[in-house]
Design a protein around this motif. Sequence first.
Motif, PDB file in Angstrom:
ATOM      1  N   ALA A  20      44.062 -30.977  15.331  1.00  0.00           N
ATOM      2  CA  ALA A  20      44.571 -29.980  14.467  1.00  0.00           C
ATOM      3  C   ALA A  20      43.588 -29.538  14.095  1.00  0.00           C
ATOM      4  O   ALA A  20      42.097 -30.351  14.181  1.00  0.00           O
ATOM      5  CB  ALA A  20      44.960 -30.917  13.439  1.00  0.00           C
ATOM      6  N   TYR A 363      42.588 -30.102   1.140  1.00  0.00           N
ATOM      7  CA  TYR A 363      43.697 -29.895   2.791  1.00  0.00           C
ATOM      8  C   TYR A 363      45.495 -28.465   2.256  1.00  0.00           C
ATOM      9  O   TYR A 363      44.696 -28.453   0.813  1.00  0.00           O
ATOM     10  CB  TYR A 363      45.314 -31.498   2.272  1.00  0.00           C
ATOM     11  N   ALA A 365      49.062 -27.108   3.017  1.00  0.00           N
ATOM     12  CA  ALA A 365      50.176 -27.835   3.570  1.00  0.00           C
ATOM     13  C   ALA A 365      51.140 -26.574   2.741  1.00  0.00           C
ATOM     14  O   ALA A 365      51.493 -25.944   2.310  1.00  0.00           O
ATOM     15  CB  ALA A 365      51.046 -28.646   2.881  1.00  0.00           C
ATOM     16  N   ALA A 384      54.027 -29.532   7.611  1.00  0.00           N
ATOM     17  CA  ALA A 384      52.941 -29.110   7.582  1.00  0.00           C
ATOM     18  C   ALA A 384      51.792 -29.634   7.262  1.00  0.00           C
ATOM     19  O   ALA A 384      51.303 -28.589   6.085  1.00  0.00           O
ATOM     20  CB  ALA A 384      53.034 -28.635   8.645  1.00  0.00           C
ATOM     21  N   ARG A 386      47.696 -29.008   6.962  1.00  0.00           N
ATOM     22  CA  ARG A 386      45.836 -29.332   7.852  1.00  0.00           C
ATOM     23  C   ARG A 386      45.136 -29.689   6.809  1.00  0.00           C
ATOM     24  O   ARG A 386      45.079 -28.834   5.561  1.00  0.00           O
ATOM     25  CB  ARG A 386      45.937 -28.008   8.698  1.00  0.00           C
ATOM     26  N   TRP A 408      48.036 -27.520  12.958  1.00  0.00           N
ATOM     27  CA  TRP A 408      48.727 -28.327  11.942  1.00  0.00           C
ATOM     28  C   TRP A 408      49.499 -29.635  12.211  1.00  0.00           C
ATOM     29  O   TRP A 408      50.238 -29.874  13.529  1.00  0.00           O
ATOM     30  CB  TRP A 408      49.858 -27.507  11.062  1.00  0.00           C
ATOM     31  N   ASN A 409      49.073 -29.977  11.297  1.00  0.00           N
ATOM     32  CA  ASN A 409      49.762 -31.860  11.622  1.00  0.00           C
ATOM     33  C   ASN A 409      51.394 -31.782  11.027  1.00  0.00           C
ATOM     34  O   ASN A 409      51.316 -31.279   9.462  1.00  0.00           O
ATOM     35  CB  ASN A 409      48.903 -32.863  10.792  1.00  0.00           C
TER      36      ASN A 409
END
Length: 529
Positions: A20, A363, A365, A384, A386, A408-409
């Motif tokens: 990521a 972060y 999102a 999502a 990161r 992206w996680n």
Amino acid sequence: MKHYEDNFAHHNLPSADLQADYLFTNLKQFNRSEMLNCVDRLLDQHIREGNGDRVCIRTFENTWTYQDLYEKANQIAHVLVEDLGLQSGNRVLIRSANNPMMVTCWFAILKAGGIVVATMPLLRAKELTTIIECAEISHAFCDSDLADEMHFVKSDFLKKVCFYNNASLEALMASKPKTFTNYHSKADSIALIGFTSGTTGLPKMTSHYHKDILNICEAFPNYSLQPTPKDIFTGSPPLGFTFGLGGLVLFPMYFGASTFLIEKPTPDMLLQAIQDYKITICFTAPTAWRVITTKVKEFDISSIRKCVSAGETLPLKVWQDWYDATGLKIIDGIGATEMLHIFVSSTTDNMKPGATGVAITGYEAKIIDAKGNQLPTNEPGRLAVRGITGCKYLNRPDKQKEYVENGWNITGDIFRQDEDGYFWFVARGDDMIISSGYNIGAIEVESVLLTHEDVLECAVVGLPDEERGMLVCAHIVLKDPSKATDNMKNRIQHWFKEVAAPYKYPRVIQFTEALPKTETGKIQRFKLK
């Protein structure tokens, strides 16, 4: 000195193109030097600054200062290197309930250049063996109270097991110096491996760097808690769970505060600790907050200033009942073992009851569809995220590709984002029930059922059905088990259709005495399916 003598973990990191994106690391609070051992900032620095006599860890039986922890951790680091033959990069398992010696071993392993693998105390020999085989663990520390299962573990990888709590470790420590030169780790050296909860088949190993450990201490605590050295933290999550590690060890120690550890934290014991030791910040799961609310009037909890919930989504009714009983707002948050800790949350000032919150400092999102396109406001989709941490599965490129998309996680949760940027939980990706064309989030149904006067707890899953695709099935624990009749099922179903969208009502109801849960309090819906 060689950087790492045992390179297993680093050799099994996912390739750079599968990882990521790391963001915000150029900000001052997240900008770490190249060489970094996180223990120096969390523990040693307090000693250098003359705060060794400050209380660090309390239990119902003991009080340890920062100096106590520092000296014992140094002694154990000597034991690891001199008696147990630890090489830098070796993985060391810890099997223990939440207690001071577990914390000491955690710091000692990192001081000596090892990698920590903390586990849940309820794991059995077969599960421990799987973890040891997957991570090729060479050493283990085990509380003697949990020795039985450890004796059944058989693995060629495991070379040394050392027991503590009136056992061999204390005997080895006794003659060791109380100072130790920390291993010269890099900021992006792996410090810990966490095994994901609720997995089936081969478990997934998440890894996190020394810098990750310090960076999460600058994120959620500063955003939501504003800790000071006067704070006393407590909670129920095991330290083998990264939610517990952060809330009960990393955060208090980063800010020079103290923690109160409870080995078997029942709701009554949590409340007793809050009352007797003037706890100020409490971390626990939604299921525990629900039970604590029913008992809170029996205790003096006036010292509490921050309440934190994570592990699973916080139902609005649990939040409201606690607020009505105490005037305190529970701070909800979503994190992941893959991300180390919480990345979406709120403060007591910017909170929307029922919403999880916004992306916290460090972060960003968004909500995306199946193809990765960002979705419009209030449309449910995949969450999502990161930022300063990211998923790094060891030796699992297949799973890494599933979790990380375009940097992206992808957490596996279904959320929607409102016009103010707040994220609202809809369902776990695999908890979405599609019935007769309707998308029904299990949590939506549970949130309604929990408002029924006879319902104590519930968990909702989808059952396969030829006609509708899936049926909404509710497993319900009643406050009064004697009322578990067909007539009660009918009453709940009719009531549900009056207070919520009728298409969401549970067509199947199963009464049960208890719901299956993980050690961290998460309901194991997969067992109900």
